[in-house]
Motif scaffolding. Structure first.
Motif, PDB file in Angstrom:
ATOM      1  N   LEU A  36      30.413  10.362  35.508  1.00 38.65           N
ATOM      2  CA  LEU A  36      31.323   9.382  34.923  1.00 38.65           C
ATOM      3  C   LEU A  36      32.711   9.968  34.743  1.00 38.65           C
ATOM      4  O   LEU A  36      32.856  11.154  34.427  1.00 38.65           O
ATOM      5  CB  LEU A  36      30.804   8.940  33.545  1.00 38.65           C
ATOM      6  CG  LEU A  36      29.439   8.275  33.498  1.00 38.65           C
ATOM      7  CD1 LEU A  36      29.047   8.001  32.048  1.00 38.65           C
ATOM      8  CD2 LEU A  36      29.433   6.985  34.308  1.00 38.65           C
ATOM      9  N   ASN A  37      33.715   9.144  34.927  1.00 38.53           N
ATOM     10  CA  ASN A  37      35.099   9.497  34.649  1.00 38.53           C
ATOM     11  C   ASN A  37      35.463   8.808  33.337  1.00 38.53           C
ATOM     12  O   ASN A  37      35.371   7.584  33.230  1.00 38.53           O
ATOM     13  CB  ASN A  37      36.000   9.026  35.793  1.00 38.53           C
ATOM     14  CG  ASN A  37      37.379   9.610  35.699  1.00 38.53           C
ATOM     15  OD1 ASN A  37      37.539  10.794  35.459  1.00 38.53           O
ATOM     16  ND2 ASN A  37      38.390   8.782  35.902  1.00 38.53           N
ATOM     17  N   PRO A  53      31.760   4.020  27.715  1.00 37.74           N
ATOM     18  CA  PRO A  53      31.635   5.460  27.938  1.00 37.74           C
ATOM     19  C   PRO A  53      32.766   6.278  27.327  1.00 37.74           C
ATOM     20  O   PRO A  53      32.563   7.442  26.989  1.00 37.74           O
ATOM     21  CB  PRO A  53      31.608   5.588  29.461  1.00 37.74           C
ATOM     22  CG  PRO A  53      32.236   4.337  29.961  1.00 37.74           C
ATOM     23  CD  PRO A  53      31.930   3.275  28.945  1.00 37.74           C
ATOM     24  N   ASP A  54      33.934   5.674  27.132  1.00 36.53           N
ATOM     25  CA  ASP A  54      35.046   6.405  26.523  1.00 36.53           C
ATOM     26  C   ASP A  54      34.800   6.681  25.039  1.00 36.53           C
ATOM     27  O   ASP A  54      35.494   7.486  24.435  1.00 36.53           O
ATOM     28  CB  ASP A  54      36.356   5.635  26.688  1.00 36.53           C
ATOM     29  CG  ASP A  54      36.782   5.512  28.147  1.00 36.53           C
ATOM     30  OD1 ASP A  54      36.428   6.400  28.942  1.00 36.53           O
ATOM     31  OD2 ASP A  54      37.447   4.517  28.490  1.00 36.53           O
ATOM     32  N   GLN A  55      33.801   6.015  24.441  1.00 39.44           N
ATOM     33  CA  GLN A  55      33.507   6.189  23.017  1.00 39.44           C
ATOM     34  C   GLN A  55      32.248   7.020  22.757  1.00 39.44           C
ATOM     35  O   GLN A  55      31.883   7.238  21.606  1.00 39.44           O
ATOM     36  CB  GLN A  55      33.346   4.816  22.349  1.00 39.44           C
ATOM     37  CG  GLN A  55      34.586   3.964  22.395  1.00 39.44           C
ATOM     38  CD  GLN A  55      35.745   4.610  21.664  1.00 39.44           C
ATOM     39  OE1 GLN A  55      35.595   5.140  20.571  1.00 39.44           O
ATOM     40  NE2 GLN A  55      36.910   4.598  22.275  1.00 39.44           N
ATOM     41  N   GLY A  93      42.138   7.961  22.998  1.00 37.89           N
ATOM     42  CA  GLY A  93      43.527   7.566  22.810  1.00 37.89           C
ATOM     43  C   GLY A  93      44.516   8.163  23.790  1.00 37.89           C
ATOM     44  O   GLY A  93      45.714   8.055  23.601  1.00 37.89           O
ATOM     45  N   GLU A  94      44.047   8.811  24.841  1.00 40.04           N
ATOM     46  CA  GLU A  94      44.943   9.453  25.803  1.00 40.04           C
ATOM     47  C   GLU A  94      44.738   8.864  27.185  1.00 40.04           C
ATOM     48  O   GLU A  94      43.751   8.224  27.463  1.00 40.04           O
ATOM     49  CB  GLU A  94      44.662  10.972  25.854  1.00 40.04           C
ATOM     50  CG  GLU A  94      44.903  11.700  24.552  1.00 40.04           C
ATOM     51  CD  GLU A  94      44.589  13.184  24.666  1.00 40.04           C
ATOM     52  OE1 GLU A  94      44.663  13.728  25.783  1.00 40.04           O
ATOM     53  OE2 GLU A  94      44.268  13.785  23.633  1.00 40.04           O
ATOM     54  N   GLU A  95      45.685   9.126  28.056  1.00 34.16           N
ATOM     55  CA  GLU A  95      45.558   8.703  29.446  1.00 34.16           C
ATOM     56  C   GLU A  95      44.784   9.729  30.271  1.00 34.16           C
ATOM     57  O   GLU A  95      44.258   9.417  31.323  1.00 34.16           O
ATOM     58  CB  GLU A  95      46.940   8.467  30.071  1.00 34.16           C
ATOM     59  CG  GLU A  95      47.607   7.206  29.566  1.00 34.16           C
ATOM     60  CD  GLU A  95      46.777   5.952  29.822  1.00 34.16           C
ATOM     61  OE1 GLU A  95      46.334   5.727  30.960  1.00 34.16           O
ATOM     62  OE2 GLU A  95      46.555   5.193  28.851  1.00 34.16           O
ATOM     63  N   GLU A  96      44.740  10.968  29.771  1.00 32.63           N
ATOM     64  CA  GLU A  96      44.058  12.039  30.486  1.00 32.63           C
ATOM     65  C   GLU A  96      42.563  11.729  30.592  1.00 32.63           C
ATOM     66  O   GLU A  96      41.952  11.215  29.661  1.00 32.63           O
ATOM     67  CB  GLU A  96      44.254  13.362  29.735  1.00 32.63           C
ATOM     68  CG  GLU A  96      43.686  14.555  30.459  1.00 32.63           C
ATOM     69  CD  GLU A  96      43.876  15.837  29.675  1.00 32.63           C
ATOM     70  OE1 GLU A  96      43.295  16.839  30.107  1.00 32.63           O
ATOM     71  OE2 GLU A  96      44.585  15.837  28.655  1.00 32.63           O
TER      72      GLU A  96
END
Length: 156
Positions: free
Chosen positions: A76-77, A135-137, A82-85
């Motif tokens: 997964l990417n 997935p970002d959380q 809170g960042e764009e990275e």
């Protein structure tokens, strides 16, 4: 319409938006890491980088995923909080099911007191209840920092 990859972990079915999926591959034994977080099984090579392999069962409090001939790794990417990275992780799953197209209206919310932050909602697919993850959380910023340290020390 959104496309979701569904996968099984222990006795639960999860879905993740296909926009986060970089690759699905056969299970491979990870390289061991001496000082690691409980849910990290080890490290694997992915293209030109080393990434952590997450035991999704342990991370989601479902029990350890036992590797079998059906086990897969989903790369997964993810975005850092809170960042764009972005950063990449590999997650273990007992099996990958399907890619399903879901209308936004079919996604049901779950009350916050009954779910972790990373569960965005759910839907019913035939007779199966599917939990959609954000997935970002899944990882806290502290976990991301710790994973970065583990990867950096493995490269030395």
């Amino acid at each position: 319409m959104n496309s979701y990859l569904t996968f099984k972990v222990v006795n639960e079915v999860f879905a993740v938006n296909v926009s986060n999926v970089m690759e699905i591959r056969e299970y491979e034994e990870p390289k061991p890491v001496p000082q690691k977080m409980e849910f990290i099984s080890g490290l694997i090579d992915f293209r030109d980088e080393v990434i952590p392999l997450i035991d999704t069962g342990l991370k989601f409090n479902l029990g350890k995923v036992e590797a079998s001939q059906n086990s897969v790794i989903v790369v997964l990417n993810l975005k850092k909080d809170g960042e764009e990275e972005t950063f990449r992780v590999a997650i273990m799953a007992d099996a990958v099911s399907d890619v399903i197209e879901i209308e936004e209206g079919r996604l049901k919310t779950i009350r916050h007191d009954y779910k972790p932050e990373y569960v965005a909602g759910s839907f019913k697919n035939e007779e199966t209840f599917v939990l959609v993850i954000d997935p970002d959380q899944v990882f806290t910023i502290n976990e991301v920092v710790e994973m970065d340290k583990i990867i950096a020390s493995a490269k030395k």
